[in-house]
Design a protein around this motif. Structure first.
Motif, mmCIF file in Angstrom:
data_model
loop_
_atom_site.group_PDB
_atom_site.id
_atom_site.type_symbol
_atom_site.label_atom_id
_atom_site.label_comp_id
_atom_site.label_asym_id
_atom_site.label_seq_id
_atom_site.Cartn_x
_atom_site.Cartn_y
_atom_site.Cartn_z
ATOM 1 N N ALA A 209 1.190 -0.721 -0.231
ATOM 2 C CA ALA A 209 -0.161 0.533 0.109
ATOM 3 C C ALA A 209 0.714 1.324 -0.409
ATOM 4 O O ALA A 209 1.733 1.378 0.451
ATOM 5 N N ASP A 210 0.667 2.165 -0.441
ATOM 6 C CA ASP A 210 1.264 3.563 -0.800
ATOM 7 C C ASP A 210 0.809 4.653 0.006
ATOM 8 O O ASP A 210 0.630 5.051 0.692
ATOM 9 N N ARG A 211 -0.490 4.265 0.235
ATOM 10 C CA ARG A 211 -1.007 5.089 1.748
ATOM 11 C C ARG A 211 -2.868 4.588 1.761
ATOM 12 O O ARG A 211 -2.967 2.912 1.267
ATOM 13 N N ILE A 212 -2.619 4.824 3.065
ATOM 14 C CA ILE A 212 -4.062 3.908 4.184
ATOM 15 C C ILE A 212 -5.008 5.241 4.238
ATOM 16 O O ILE A 212 -4.671 5.733 5.228
ATOM 17 N N ILE A 213 -5.816 4.582 3.380
ATOM 18 C CA ILE A 213 -7.006 5.880 4.819
ATOM 19 C C ILE A 213 -8.033 5.443 5.165
ATOM 20 O O ILE A 213 -8.795 4.316 5.025
ATOM 21 N N HIS A 214 -8.197 6.107 6.331
ATOM 22 C CA HIS A 214 -9.307 5.560 7.485
ATOM 23 C C HIS A 214 -10.049 5.701 7.836
ATOM 24 O O HIS A 214 -10.386 6.907 6.965
ATOM 25 N N MET A 215 -11.519 5.356 7.056
ATOM 26 C CA MET A 215 -13.061 6.348 7.021
ATOM 27 C C MET A 215 -13.688 6.088 8.363
ATOM 28 O O MET A 215 -13.443 4.960 9.119
ATOM 29 N N ARG A 216 -14.435 6.782 8.890
ATOM 30 C CA ARG A 216 -15.239 6.685 10.040
ATOM 31 C C ARG A 216 -16.832 7.695 9.836
ATOM 32 O O ARG A 216 -16.510 8.917 8.695
ATOM 33 N N HIS A 217 -18.310 7.457 9.919
ATOM 34 C CA HIS A 217 -19.427 7.836 9.768
ATOM 35 C C HIS A 217 -18.912 8.234 8.109
ATOM 36 O O HIS A 217 -19.916 9.623 8.221
ATOM 37 N N GLY A 218 -18.768 7.324 7.450
ATOM 38 C CA GLY A 218 -18.806 8.214 5.927
ATOM 39 C C GLY A 218 -17.802 9.108 5.260
ATOM 40 O O GLY A 218 -17.770 10.191 4.396
ATOM 41 N N GLU A 219 -16.541 9.839 6.339
ATOM 42 C CA GLU A 219 -15.713 10.387 5.560
ATOM 43 C C GLU A 219 -14.538 9.785 5.915
ATOM 44 O O GLU A 219 -14.322 9.658 7.321
ATOM 45 N N ILE A 220 -13.731 10.309 5.676
ATOM 46 C CA ILE A 220 -12.039 10.390 5.100
ATOM 47 C C ILE A 220 -11.173 11.196 6.615
ATOM 48 O O ILE A 220 -11.732 12.257 7.001
ATOM 49 N N CYS A 221 -11.199 9.958 7.711
ATOM 50 C CA CYS A 221 -10.423 11.416 8.937
ATOM 51 C C CYS A 221 -9.321 11.295 9.272
ATOM 52 O O CYS A 221 -8.374 11.948 9.803
ATOM 53 N N HIS A 222 -8.222 10.168 8.834
ATOM 54 C CA HIS A 222 -7.012 10.177 8.843
ATOM 55 C C HIS A 222 -6.461 9.202 7.455
ATOM 56 O O HIS A 222 -6.757 8.728 6.443
ATOM 57 N N GLU A 223 -5.168 9.605 6.574
ATOM 58 C CA GLU A 223 -4.285 9.196 6.127
ATOM 59 C C GLU A 223 -2.679 9.058 6.058
ATOM 60 O O GLU A 223 -2.211 10.319 7.052
ATOM 61 N N TRP A 224 -1.971 7.639 6.319
ATOM 62 C CA TRP A 224 -1.248 7.737 6.558
ATOM 63 C C TRP A 224 -0.228 6.613 5.037
ATOM 64 O O TRP A 224 -1.427 5.881 4.735
ATOM 65 N N THR A 225 0.993 6.690 5.619
ATOM 66 C CA THR A 225 1.605 5.611 4.558
ATOM 67 C C THR A 225 1.959 4.395 5.249
ATOM 68 O O THR A 225 1.518 4.405 6.768
ATOM 69 N N SER A 226 2.828 3.646 4.432
ATOM 70 C CA SER A 226 2.375 2.281 5.315
ATOM 71 C C SER A 226 4.169 2.323 6.480
ATOM 72 O O SER A 226 3.113 1.716 7.465
ATOM 73 N N GLU A 227 4.727 3.392 5.859
ATOM 74 C CA GLU A 227 5.874 3.418 6.965
ATOM 75 C C GLU A 227 5.311 4.058 8.204
ATOM 76 O O GLU A 227 5.737 3.616 9.394
ATOM 77 N N ALA A 228 4.200 5.546 7.808
ATOM 78 C CA ALA A 228 4.092 5.717 9.538
ATOM 79 C C ALA A 228 2.852 5.262 10.081
ATOM 80 O O ALA A 228 3.075 4.234 11.699
ATOM 81 N N PHE A 229 2.216 4.537 9.547
ATOM 82 C CA PHE A 229 1.187 3.328 10.116
ATOM 83 C C PHE A 229 1.552 2.334 10.677
ATOM 84 O O PHE A 229 1.316 2.138 12.007
ATOM 85 N N LEU A 230 2.719 1.653 10.032
ATOM 86 C CA LEU A 230 3.433 0.679 11.186
ATOM 87 C C LEU A 230 4.483 0.919 12.181
ATOM 88 O O LEU A 230 4.968 -0.131 13.128
ATOM 89 N N LYS A 231 4.230 2.590 12.298
ATOM 90 C CA LYS A 231 5.239 3.056 13.451
ATOM 91 C C LYS A 231 3.988 3.095 14.817
ATOM 92 O O LYS A 231 5.011 3.212 16.047
#
Length: 487
Positions: A209-231
């Motif tokens: 994954a180049d980017r990880i998009i986190h959604m909640r209640h129909g909205e985009i709440c957070h966006e991470w790179t794989s490197e940031a997410f794994l930290k």
């Protein structure tokens, strides 16, 4: 490549205010984007927006702009979009057009009017890429859920679209098949294809994954790179309601023990589908009372068939069950069982969630039914039609019906399919309660996290036979981790 600007979408006749709210997202050519979030957060709706099913199939109020290759989705007919965008749905059965597997893989190529020689070349290439030679020329309806998922992915891949949209593609896959899926997505990425994946299982996509998009209640709440997410720590990941980024993180999960006071002993269980070789041949199988046993094995090993036989759905299955020094024919013992199917769409019949929970029982204790729904975060949807819910929500409705049934033996086929971390935890907690109430649970699953939180015994099935059965003591946990390649 894909440009979504200021998009809000609400399904027609939806009781929710809006399924997507103010979505702004740009996806470049060759990117792999992972969409994650709790069940019902809007992941599937966003995939439908990208592949054109919204607004061409799912109607509703859509505002904003959705462009693919600089062309507005609403200005392109669905058959044109389908040549650019290949989709694998959460329920693969909903996208099959043929009875046999080979014809299904050829279908997208035939739709494009490709020459026969090119179609044959693509079939051979796809079969090799997906390692599915053993699935060719098979009846699709005789395949396991995981095998159907592989055929759905293969059929889309044979069409060679520029964009792939996958909705929970790993939900019914075993460890080997998930590895194959990861390799396939890697090949697509290397070829410059764009891949959008809506998933609860995150670990197998971390390197892709180049980017990880986190959604909640129909909205985009957070966006991470794989490197940031794994930290992030596991506690931080769980705070967002997400599954582990690495399976290594689940190895230390605390497991609750169960004390069994006896067992159901299944004898001489044998079954074969019409026109096929013997599907099951299990001379002896023990199911401890008041405990949970996980049935593990590769896709197509016979796990789901075992559950169908035990609950009486396969009338030609021969067996008997011994318990409390008495022996019963399987058809009589099966009346004690309740099955939650892998594809819960097969067992949702009523007009409301509450009616679905009490269906088939003599009880009219609506307070009890509502309490079960509340424990599964379903009470606000009690008047909704079950088929209007997300895949994970439907799964929980079927589980609620099993709990309400009062049956002694509860059989679950992939109960965490489509469930996020929080709802998986809820279901695991309910399973523990059921064991304390004296229920016997048999759970087919590819989810090691759920097994370690729920189960006491392992039943390993391979090619229709019982390979081994063991308790989840220290040695048993080591065996389980080896099976899932976690050590």
């Amino acid at each position: 490549m894909i440009q979504i600007e200021n998009v809000t979408f609400t399904y027609n006749n939806s009781e929710e205010k809006g399924n997507l709210k103010n979505i702004n997202l740009s996806i470049n050519q060759g990117e792999v984007v992972l969409l994650c979030g709790e069940s019902g957060c809007g992941k599937t709706t966003l995939t439908r927006l990208i592949n054109g099913l919204i607004p061409w199939y799912y109607e509703g109020e859509l505002t904003g702009s959705v462009k693919v290759a600089d062309k507005e989705i609403r200005e392109q007919p669905l058959h044109t979009l389908s040549q650019q965008i290949g989709s694998v749905f959460q329920n693969p059965r909903s996208q099959f057009f043929n009875v046999d597997t080979t014809s299904e893989i050829a279908f997208s190529c035939e739709n494009q009017g490709l020459p026969e020689t090119e179609i044959q070349r693509r079939i051979r290439q796809t079969v090799s890429l997906f390692h599915i030679g053993n699935l060719m020329d098979r009846n699709i309806f005789h395949l396991s859920g995981g095998e159907k998922q592989k055929i759905a992915c293969a059929s889309v891949s044979a069409g060679e679209p520029e964009i792939y949209v996958l909705d929970e593609p790993s939900s019914n896959l075993d460890v080997t098949a998930i590895d194959d899926l990861r390799d396939i997505i890697s090949c697509w990425k290397a070829a410059g294809k764009t891949v959008i994946v809506a998933e609860h299982r995150l670990y197998y996509l971390m390197e892709l994954a180049d980017r990880i998009i986190h959604m909640r209640h129909g909205e985009i709440c957070h966006e991470w790179t794989s490197e940031a997410f794994l930290k992030m720590s596991q506690a931080e990941v769980e705070k967002f309601g997400l599954r582990p980024a690495s399976l290594k993180q689940i190895c230390g999960i605390h497991r609750f023990g169960a004390h069994s006071s006896g067992s159901y002993k299944v004898r001489h269980l044998a079954f074969a589908y019409k026109g096929e070789k013997q599907s099951l041949n299990i001379p002896n199988l023990s199911l401890p009372h008041s405990a949970a046993a996980a049935v593990i094995g590769k896709n197509g090993a016979g796990k789901s068939t075992l559950l169908r036989c035990l609950c009486g759905l396969e009338k030609k299955c021969s067996s008997e069950v011994e318990t409390d020094n008495k022996t019963y024919p399987l058809r009589k013992w099966a009346k004690k069982c309740y099955l939650v199917m892998q594809d819960v769409n097969h067992q949702l019949f009523t007009e409301s969630v509450l009616d679905e929970v009490v269906l088939g029982t003599d009880s009219t204790d609506m307070e009890k039914a509502e309490n079960i729904l509340n424990q599964l975060d379903l009470l606000p949807f009690k008047e909704r039609h079950p088929m209007s819910l997300s895949g994970g929500q439907k799964q929980r409705v079927a589980i609620a019906g099993a709990i309400f049934s009062g049956k002694d033996i509860l059989l679950f086929d992939e109960p965490t399919s489509g469930l996020d971390f929080r709802h998986m935890e809820q279901v695991a907690g309910l399973m523990q309660q059921l064991k304390r109430q004296g229920k016997t649970l048999l759970i087919v699953t590819h989810d090691p996290e759920f097994i370690l939180k729920t189960c006491d015994n392992i039943i390993h099935i391979d090619n229709g036979s019982l390979t081994e059965q063991y308790s989840l003591d220290r040695a048993g946990i080591a065996k389980l981790l080896d099976f899932f390649e976690l050590r």
